[in-house]
Scaffold this active site. Structure first.
Site, PDB file in Angstrom:
ATOM      1  N   HIS A 153       2.894  10.059   8.801  1.00 43.12           N
ATOM      2  CA  HIS A 153       3.257   8.642   8.887  1.00 43.12           C
ATOM      3  C   HIS A 153       4.775   8.458   8.918  1.00 43.12           C
ATOM      4  CE1 HIS A 153      -0.942   7.923   7.704  1.00 43.12           C
ATOM      5  NE2 HIS A 153      -0.776   6.712   8.202  1.00 43.12           N
ATOM      6  N   LYS A 157       6.435   4.467   4.392  1.00 41.11           N
ATOM      7  CA  LYS A 157       5.132   4.323   3.745  1.00 41.11           C
ATOM      8  C   LYS A 157       5.249   4.555   2.238  1.00 41.11           C
ATOM      9  CE  LYS A 157       0.285   5.641   4.250  1.00 41.11           C
ATOM     10  NZ  LYS A 157      -0.155   4.266   4.027  1.00 41.11           N
TER      11      LYS A 157
HETATM   12  N1  LIG Z   1      -5.810  -0.517   7.372  1.00 41.18           N
HETATM   13  C1  LIG Z   1      -5.010  -0.257   8.402  1.00 41.18           C
HETATM   14  O1  LIG Z   1      -5.451  -0.082   9.551  1.00 41.18           O
HETATM   15  C2  LIG Z   1      -3.546  -0.195   8.149  1.00 41.18           C
HETATM   16  C3  LIG Z   1      -3.080  -0.311   6.892  1.00 41.18           C
HETATM   17  N2  LIG Z   1      -1.757  -0.305   6.625  1.00 41.18           N
HETATM   18  C4  LIG Z   1      -1.398  -0.565   5.237  1.00 41.18           C
HETATM   19  O2  LIG Z   1      -0.952  -1.909   5.169  1.00 41.18           O
HETATM   20  C5  LIG Z   1       0.008  -2.045   4.135  1.00 41.18           C
HETATM   21  C6  LIG Z   1       1.244  -2.722   4.686  1.00 41.18           C
HETATM   22  O3  LIG Z   1       1.891  -1.859   5.589  1.00 41.18           O
HETATM   23  P1  LIG Z   1       3.219  -2.292   6.343  1.00 41.18           P
HETATM   24  O4  LIG Z   1       2.997  -3.570   7.053  1.00 41.18           O
HETATM   25  O5  LIG Z   1       3.686  -1.114   7.084  1.00 41.18           O
HETATM   26  O6  LIG Z   1       4.190  -2.535   5.090  1.00 41.18           O
HETATM   27  P2  LIG Z   1       5.465  -3.501   4.983  1.00 41.18           P
HETATM   28  O7  LIG Z   1       6.256  -2.996   3.831  1.00 41.18           O
HETATM   29  O8  LIG Z   1       6.120  -3.638   6.306  1.00 41.18           O
HETATM   30  O9  LIG Z   1       4.838  -4.935   4.614  1.00 41.18           O
HETATM   31  C7  LIG Z   1       4.373  -5.304   3.375  1.00 41.18           C
HETATM   32  C8  LIG Z   1       4.718  -6.762   3.188  1.00 41.18           C
HETATM   33  O10 LIG Z   1       4.054  -7.265   2.034  1.00 41.18           O
HETATM   34  C9  LIG Z   1       4.920  -8.206   1.429  1.00 41.18           C
HETATM   35  N3  LIG Z   1       4.518  -8.483   0.062  1.00 41.18           N
HETATM   36  C10 LIG Z   1       4.860  -7.828  -1.069  1.00 41.18           C
HETATM   37  N4  LIG Z   1       4.260  -8.404  -2.143  1.00 41.18           N
HETATM   38  C11 LIG Z   1       3.516  -9.431  -1.661  1.00 41.18           C
HETATM   39  C12 LIG Z   1       2.694 -10.418  -2.263  1.00 41.18           C
HETATM   40  N5  LIG Z   1       2.499 -10.459  -3.580  1.00 41.18           N
HETATM   41  N6  LIG Z   1       2.098 -11.349  -1.460  1.00 41.18           N
HETATM   42  C13 LIG Z   1       2.306 -11.334  -0.134  1.00 41.18           C
HETATM   43  N7  LIG Z   1       3.086 -10.427   0.491  1.00 41.18           N
HETATM   44  C14 LIG Z   1       3.690  -9.497  -0.256  1.00 41.18           C
HETATM   45  C15 LIG Z   1       6.283  -7.562   1.569  1.00 41.18           C
HETATM   46  O11 LIG Z   1       7.263  -8.546   1.424  1.00 41.18           O
HETATM   47  P3  LIG Z   1       8.718  -8.213   0.830  1.00 41.18           P
HETATM   48  O12 LIG Z   1       9.255  -7.122   1.706  1.00 41.18           O
HETATM   49  O13 LIG Z   1       9.409  -9.513   0.947  1.00 41.18           O
HETATM   50  O14 LIG Z   1       8.493  -7.739  -0.584  1.00 41.18           O
HETATM   51  C16 LIG Z   1       6.217  -7.007   2.974  1.00 41.18           C
HETATM   52  O15 LIG Z   1       6.676  -7.951   3.927  1.00 41.18           O
HETATM   53  C17 LIG Z   1       0.224  -0.639   3.581  1.00 41.18           C
HETATM   54  O16 LIG Z   1      -0.566  -0.461   2.424  1.00 41.18           O
HETATM   55  C18 LIG Z   1      -0.269   0.265   4.695  1.00 41.18           C
HETATM   56  O17 LIG Z   1      -0.745   1.495   4.230  1.00 41.18           O
HETATM   57  C19 LIG Z   1      -0.835  -0.143   7.619  1.00 41.18           C
HETATM   58  C20 LIG Z   1      -1.245   0.038   8.911  1.00 41.18           C
HETATM   59  C21 LIG Z   1      -2.627   0.021   9.290  1.00 41.18           C
HETATM   60  O1  LIG Z   2       1.071   2.731   6.213  1.00 37.22           O
HETATM   61  C1  LIG Z   2       0.643   2.828   7.380  1.00 37.22           C
HETATM   62  O2  LIG Z   2       1.375   2.709   8.368  1.00 37.22           O
HETATM   63  C2  LIG Z   2      -0.783   3.094   7.580  1.00 37.22           C
HETATM   64  N1  LIG Z   2      -1.564   3.038   6.558  1.00 37.22           N
HETATM   65  C3  LIG Z   2      -2.958   3.231   6.552  1.00 37.22           C
HETATM   66  C4  LIG Z   2      -3.324   4.403   5.694  1.00 37.22           C
HETATM   67  O3  LIG Z   2      -2.735   4.566   4.610  1.00 37.22           O
HETATM   68  O4  LIG Z   2      -4.205   5.164   6.084  1.00 37.22           O
HETATM   69  C5  LIG Z   2      -3.570   3.230   7.922  1.00 37.22           C
HETATM   70  C6  LIG Z   2      -2.728   3.841   8.973  1.00 37.22           C
HETATM   71  O5  LIG Z   2      -2.761   5.215   8.795  1.00 37.22           O
HETATM   72  C7  LIG Z   2      -1.314   3.307   8.943  1.00 37.22           C
END
Ligand SMILES: NC(=O)C1=CN([C@@H]2O[C@H](COP(=O)(O)OP(=O)(O)OC[C@H]3O[C@@H](n4cnc5c(N)ncnc54)[C@H](OP(=O)(O)O)[C@@H]3O)[C@@H](O)[C@H]2O)C=CC1
Ligand SMILES: O=C(O)C1=N[C@H](C(=O)O)C[C@H](O)C1
Length: 263
Positions: A153, A157
């Site tokens: 990744h 992350k």
């Molecule tokens: N299931 C899937 O297919 C996928 C899952 N993911 C997962 O999704 C999650 C997010 O990933 P990603 O977008 O890269 O991470 P980011 O760090 O880009 O985004 C997370 C966001 O959440 C915000 N945040 C923090 N606390 C809160 C809260 N209490 N309420 C609302 N928003 C909040 C942060 O804001 P601030 O920065 O202002 O604190 C930030 O903007 C991870 O756990 C990742 O593993 C990612 C890709 C695919």
């Molecule tokens: O953090 C990410 O980017 C992603 N998180 C998910 C995970 O933890 O598996 C899904 C995907 O791999 C992207």
């Protein structure tokens, strides 16, 4: 129209999901959540000047102000459980991509969803190819119990191993002949060299700039090897799964863990 809120709308995934909801003909974006947002309305963001969608800093204010059917969550592992619990308490069906849930947390959310008669989805990976990779790996491990997971990744992350790697290991564990891999006398001369140990299967987490989300499940047998690999080159790869989740959860009466349950 399915009324949707997006938690974490400014993040990498939250921003992509917000755009998807806005562009989807059967979805209406009714609110977005971020504790550090400076805006009061999405219209203050240049791409969304034509819209009128309130921005909330607190989930408690959000539920008092808007009516929603589904709650998309792409936040951080520390708050995702609390957010999902809160959505279910308020009978808003969660569609959660945030990773880092423990088995106990998933079980407790399923229990709450049944009590609330509210649907929901926690999907460690929304990409269809990743779901297939997990299913193919579950098939292969029945013939090749020697397996290692290598997940790769981007270096922003927060959690390791990835939610996808954990889910893959959980699915394989259900059907794999019990086995501790490698030489029983092996010694790590540098701690962590053999990766994490999930029921005897090893998981290795790679974090590098330039990567998005990738995983290979590598099997070894007598005189042969098999590698099943999935690559997400763009976060758009997750959006058809998120959209499917939003359409399905509003019909469900309990939360499910894994997108494969809805395909
Ligand atoms: N299931 C899937 O297919 C996928 C899952 N993911 C997962 O999704 C999650 C997010 O990933 P990603 O977008 O890269 O991470 P980011 O760090 O880009 O985004 C997370 C966001 O959440 C915000 N945040 C923090 N606390 C809160 C809260 N209490 N309420 C609302 N928003 C909040 C942060 O804001 P601030 O920065 O202002 O604190 C930030 O903007 C991870 O756990 C990742 O593993 C990612 C890709 C695919
Ligand atoms: O953090 C990410 O980017 C992603 N998180 C998910 C995970 O933890 O598996 C899904 C995907 O791999 C992207």
């Amino acid at each position: 129209m399915i009324k949707i809120v997006v938690a974490g709308f400014k993040g990498r995934m939250g921003a992509t999901a917000t755009k998807m909801v806005i562009e989807h003909e059967r979805f209406e974006l009714v609110g977005v959540l971020d504790p550090h947002a400076q805006e009061k309305n999405l219209s203050e963001i240049s791409d969304y000047q034509e819209l009128n969608v309130p921005v909330f800093k607190e989930k408690e204010t959000l539920v008092k102000s808007v009516v929603a059917d589904a709650w998309i969550d792409f936040t951080i592992p520390k708050v995702a459980y609390e957010n999902t619990y809160f959505a279910l308490e308020n009978k808003i069906a969660p569609v959660v991509g945030t990773t880092g849930f423990t088995e106990e947390q998933v079980a407790s959310l399923i229990k709450l969803s049944k009590a609330q008669k509210t649907g929901g989805l926690i999907a460690p990976n929304f990409a269809i190819g990743a779901v297939l990779m997990m299913e193919f790996a579950t098939k292969a491990v029945q013939y090749f119990p020697d397996v290692e997971i290598i997940e790769l990744h981007h270096d922003n992350k927060l959690d390791a191993p990835s939610g996808t790697a954990v889910k893959t290991a959980e699915m394989m564990e259900e059907v794999r002949a019990k086995k501790a891999q490698g030489n029983p006398d092996e010694k790590e001369t540098i701690k962590g060299a053999r990766g994490a140990d999930y029921e005897g299967m090893r998981i290795h987490s790679v974090r590098l700039p330039g990567l998005i989300a990738h995983q290979q499940v590598q099997f070894g047998g007598t005189g042969e090897g098999l590698t099943i690999r999935h690559d997400s080159y763009d976060r758009a790869s997750f959006m058809s799964g998120v959209a499917l989740g939003c359409e399905k959860v509003v019909e469900l009466k309990e939360l499910v863990y894994g997108l494969e349950n809805l395909l």
